[in-house]
Motif scaffolding. Structure first.
Motif, short mmCIF file in Angstrom:
data_model
loop_
_atom_site.label_atom_id
_atom_site.label_comp_id
_atom_site.label_asym_id
_atom_site.label_seq_id
_atom_site.Cartn_x
_atom_site.Cartn_y
_atom_site.Cartn_z
N GLN A 245 -7.48 -27.19 -17.45
CA GLN A 245 -8.63 -28.05 -17.59
C GLN A 245 -8.70 -29.13 -16.51
O GLN A 245 -9.77 -29.68 -16.23
CB GLN A 245 -8.63 -28.74 -18.96
CG GLN A 245 -8.78 -27.78 -20.13
CD GLN A 245 -8.60 -28.48 -21.47
OE1 GLN A 245 -8.36 -29.67 -21.52
NE2 GLN A 245 -8.73 -27.71 -22.54
N ALA A 246 -7.53 -29.42 -15.91
CA ALA A 246 -7.47 -30.55 -14.98
C ALA A 246 -8.43 -30.38 -13.81
O ALA A 246 -9.06 -31.34 -13.35
CB ALA A 246 -6.05 -30.74 -14.48
N SER A 247 -8.51 -29.15 -13.29
CA SER A 247 -9.37 -28.91 -12.12
C SER A 247 -10.86 -29.00 -12.48
O SER A 247 -11.69 -29.19 -11.61
CB SER A 247 -9.07 -27.53 -11.53
OG SER A 247 -9.31 -26.52 -12.49
N ARG A 248 -11.19 -28.85 -13.75
CA ARG A 248 -12.59 -28.85 -14.17
C ARG A 248 -13.00 -30.18 -14.80
O ARG A 248 -14.19 -30.52 -14.82
CB ARG A 248 -12.84 -27.74 -15.19
CG ARG A 248 -12.46 -26.37 -14.71
CD ARG A 248 -12.97 -25.30 -15.67
NE ARG A 248 -12.42 -25.47 -17.00
CZ ARG A 248 -11.29 -24.88 -17.42
NH1 ARG A 248 -10.62 -24.09 -16.59
NH2 ARG A 248 -10.86 -25.06 -18.64
N ASP A 249 -12.02 -30.93 -15.31
CA ASP A 249 -12.35 -32.11 -16.09
C ASP A 249 -13.05 -33.19 -15.28
O ASP A 249 -13.96 -33.86 -15.77
CB ASP A 249 -11.09 -32.70 -16.74
CG ASP A 249 -10.80 -32.01 -18.08
OD1 ASP A 249 -11.58 -31.13 -18.45
OD2 ASP A 249 -9.82 -32.38 -18.72
N ALA A 250 -12.59 -33.40 -14.02
CA ALA A 250 -13.21 -34.46 -13.22
C ALA A 250 -14.69 -34.19 -13.03
O ALA A 250 -15.54 -35.09 -13.22
CB ALA A 250 -12.50 -34.56 -11.87
N CYS A 292 4.92 -36.86 -21.91
CA CYS A 292 4.24 -38.15 -22.06
C CYS A 292 2.72 -37.99 -21.92
O CYS A 292 1.95 -38.62 -22.64
CB CYS A 292 4.77 -39.13 -21.02
SG CYS A 292 6.49 -39.65 -21.28
N LEU A 293 2.30 -37.14 -20.97
CA LEU A 293 0.86 -36.91 -20.80
C LEU A 293 0.26 -36.24 -22.02
O LEU A 293 -0.86 -36.58 -22.44
CB LEU A 293 0.63 -36.05 -19.55
CG LEU A 293 0.87 -36.74 -18.21
CD1 LEU A 293 0.77 -35.74 -17.07
CD2 LEU A 293 -0.13 -37.87 -18.00
N VAL A 294 1.00 -35.28 -22.60
CA VAL A 294 0.52 -34.63 -23.82
C VAL A 294 0.40 -35.65 -24.95
O VAL A 294 -0.59 -35.66 -25.70
CB VAL A 294 1.46 -33.48 -24.22
CG1 VAL A 294 1.10 -32.92 -25.59
CG2 VAL A 294 1.41 -32.37 -23.18
N ARG A 295 1.40 -36.52 -25.07
CA ARG A 295 1.36 -37.54 -26.13
C ARG A 295 0.18 -38.49 -25.91
O ARG A 295 -0.50 -38.90 -26.87
CB ARG A 295 2.68 -38.31 -26.13
CG ARG A 295 2.82 -39.35 -27.24
CD ARG A 295 2.82 -38.70 -28.60
NE ARG A 295 3.88 -37.73 -28.73
CZ ARG A 295 5.15 -38.00 -29.04
NH1 ARG A 295 5.51 -39.25 -29.28
NH2 ARG A 295 6.04 -37.04 -29.15
N LEU A 296 -0.09 -38.83 -24.64
CA LEU A 296 -1.22 -39.71 -24.32
C LEU A 296 -2.54 -39.05 -24.70
O LEU A 296 -3.41 -39.67 -25.33
CB LEU A 296 -1.19 -40.07 -22.84
CG LEU A 296 -2.40 -40.83 -22.29
CD1 LEU A 296 -2.62 -42.13 -23.05
CD2 LEU A 296 -2.22 -41.11 -20.81
N ALA A 297 -2.70 -37.77 -24.33
CA ALA A 297 -3.95 -37.07 -24.65
C ALA A 297 -4.15 -36.97 -26.16
O ALA A 297 -5.26 -37.15 -26.66
CB ALA A 297 -3.93 -35.69 -24.01
N ASP A 298 -3.06 -36.70 -26.89
CA ASP A 298 -3.17 -36.61 -28.35
C ASP A 298 -3.58 -37.95 -28.95
O ASP A 298 -4.38 -38.00 -29.90
CB ASP A 298 -1.83 -36.15 -28.94
CG ASP A 298 -1.53 -34.70 -28.63
OD1 ASP A 298 -2.48 -33.96 -28.30
OD2 ASP A 298 -0.35 -34.31 -28.71
N ALA A 299 -3.02 -39.04 -28.43
CA ALA A 299 -3.35 -40.36 -28.95
C ALA A 299 -4.83 -40.70 -28.70
O ALA A 299 -5.50 -41.29 -29.54
CB ALA A 299 -2.45 -41.41 -28.31
N GLY A 315 -3.81 -36.53 -12.01
CA GLY A 315 -2.53 -36.31 -12.68
C GLY A 315 -2.29 -37.18 -13.89
O GLY A 315 -1.91 -36.70 -14.95
N ASP A 316 -2.53 -38.49 -13.77
CA ASP A 316 -2.25 -39.40 -14.88
C ASP A 316 -3.45 -40.27 -15.22
O ASP A 316 -3.30 -41.32 -15.85
CB ASP A 316 -1.04 -40.28 -14.56
CG ASP A 316 -1.23 -41.08 -13.28
OD1 ASP A 316 -2.23 -40.84 -12.58
OD2 ASP A 316 -0.36 -41.93 -12.98
#
Length: 395
Positions: A245-250, A292-299, A315-316
């Motif tokens: 998703q990262a390449s499409r999200d922006a 940590c990124l997964v935890r951030l997205a979940d939050a 990235g972050d």
């Protein structure tokens, strides 16, 4: 007739044996808390058993059966579960019977007689019985030390199941091996055979405890490894989705903002940047950073309402678009996400945090890129404040 002093010594040692047996069962983790059946009652049972055995010429197999009955009754009542009580009784009785029969066979060898002759000797029987009880106390302490080094899984698992059936095997073996003592048999080497077999059984019990403990330990490690691998596979699958998703999200985020601007709908955005991701990657590895990124997205997903759109810009860095919202509302939800992250630290890393800036629609003629850039500048102001707090010693 047995001397009163010998009977008294046997009773005292029987009480000590009861306490040693109770301590051994407590070390197994299945002895209960002592409220159902206080250990003093087990001491009374074994004291009565020792007194009767000192006064009466009871065959060895009957002595063993009586001792097993006392252990089984006490431990079944103490644990409240028949399976645990019998398991404890069989193991403790194995140590007990091996100790007593080993001393009786050694005494018969020394006097040049048979085990049944030692049992029928009123002057010799109490002393030999007391020596057997003393040996059991020492064996119980040694067995407890063995369990300290090789703990068993007393609540279930392979080690418990193996020892449960081995306890019944030991019980049957002891009774069968002591069967000749029921009769007045003058069989050559009978005492030597009984002593050697009891010694062999004692060694077998100790070896079996070690083997089953290692078996249960290996099984536990294997289960932990499989669980860890399963969790890692789930995490990698989740990270794979995020990377896809990262390449499409922006582009998706900008298109979402453009669509809202085009239709004139009010909205607000929050531009977020995770704090310290590079330090996490350098210190703990990229897998920890991904976690940590997964935890951030979940939050973020759990803190923002369902109408919000979450986009990963780099990235972050993340962009949250909240239709029908304002800067105050989007900032409040971002604060809730920070609280969620503070309450759910990542294992081995600690709490995750982020800096964020907000912006809302309403500026005449402002493009989507300009609005997002405005939130990005506000985020960098928050990021500078964060670094100032870190350099000042407060995170």
């Amino acid at each position: 007739m047995a001397a009163p002093a010998a009977i008294a010594a046997t009773v005292v040692l029987a009480v000590c044996a009861a306490l040693a047996g109770w301590g051994l069962v407590r070390r197994l983790g299945i002895g209960g808390d002592g409220r159902r059946f206080p250990p003093v009652l087990l001491a009374v049972l074994l004291a009565a058993w020792g007194s009767a055995a000192s006064l009466a010429a009871v065959p060895l197999v009957v002595l063993c059966a009586g001792a097993w009955a006392a252990f089984a009754l006490a431990f079944c009542l103490a644990s409240g579960r028949a399976a645990h009580g019998l398991f404890a009784a069989n193991l403790v009785f194995s140590c007990f019977a091996v100790s007593v029969l080993l001393v009786f066979s050694a005494a018969s060898i020394l006097v040049g007689g048979m085990p049944w002759q030692v049992v029928e000797d009123d002057s010799l029987r109490p002393a030999v019985l007391a020596a057997g009880l003393a040996l059991f106390c020492g064996a119980a302490l040694a067995f407890r030390g063995l369990l300290d080094r090789f703990p068993l899984d007393a609540e279930g698992g392979r080690s418990y199941a193996a020892l449960f059936w081995f306890g019944w095997f030991s019980l049957a073996y002891i009774l069968f091996d002591a069967l000749p003592s029921l009769f007045r048999l003058d069989v050559p080497l009978l005492s030597e055979f009984l002593g050697a077999s009891m010694l062999l059984l004692g060694v077998s019990v100790a070896a079996f405890v070690v083997a089953t403990s290692l078996l249960g330990r290996d099984a536990h490690v294997e289960e932990e490894y499989l669980a860890l691998m399963e969790r890692r596979e789930r995490q990698e699958a989740r990270l794979g989705q995020l990377r896809d998703q990262a390449s499409r999200d922006a582009l998706t985020g900008l298109r979402t903002v453009e669509d809202l601007l085009e239709h004139g709908r009010p909205f607000a955005v929050a531009y977020l940047d995770m704090n310290g991701l590079k330090a996490v990657n350098d210190t703990f590895g990229h897998e920890a950073g991904d976690a940590c990124l997964v935890r951030l997205a979940d939050a973020l997903r759990s803190s923002f309402p369902g109408r919000a759109a979450l986009c990963r810009m780099s990235g972050d860095e993340f962009l949250v678009v909240l239709p029908e919202g304002d800067e105050r509302e989007v900032g409040r939800h971002a604060g809730e996400a920070l609280e969620v992250l503070a309450a759910q630290p990542v294992e081995g890393v600690g709490a995750v945090s982020f800096s964020f800036g907000t912006a809302a629609s309403g500026c005449e003629g402002e493009s989507a890129a300009a609005l997002v850039a405005r939130a990005d500048r506000a985020m960098y102001q928050s990021k500078r404040a964060y670094h100032g707090r870190v350099s000042g010693g407060a995170r």
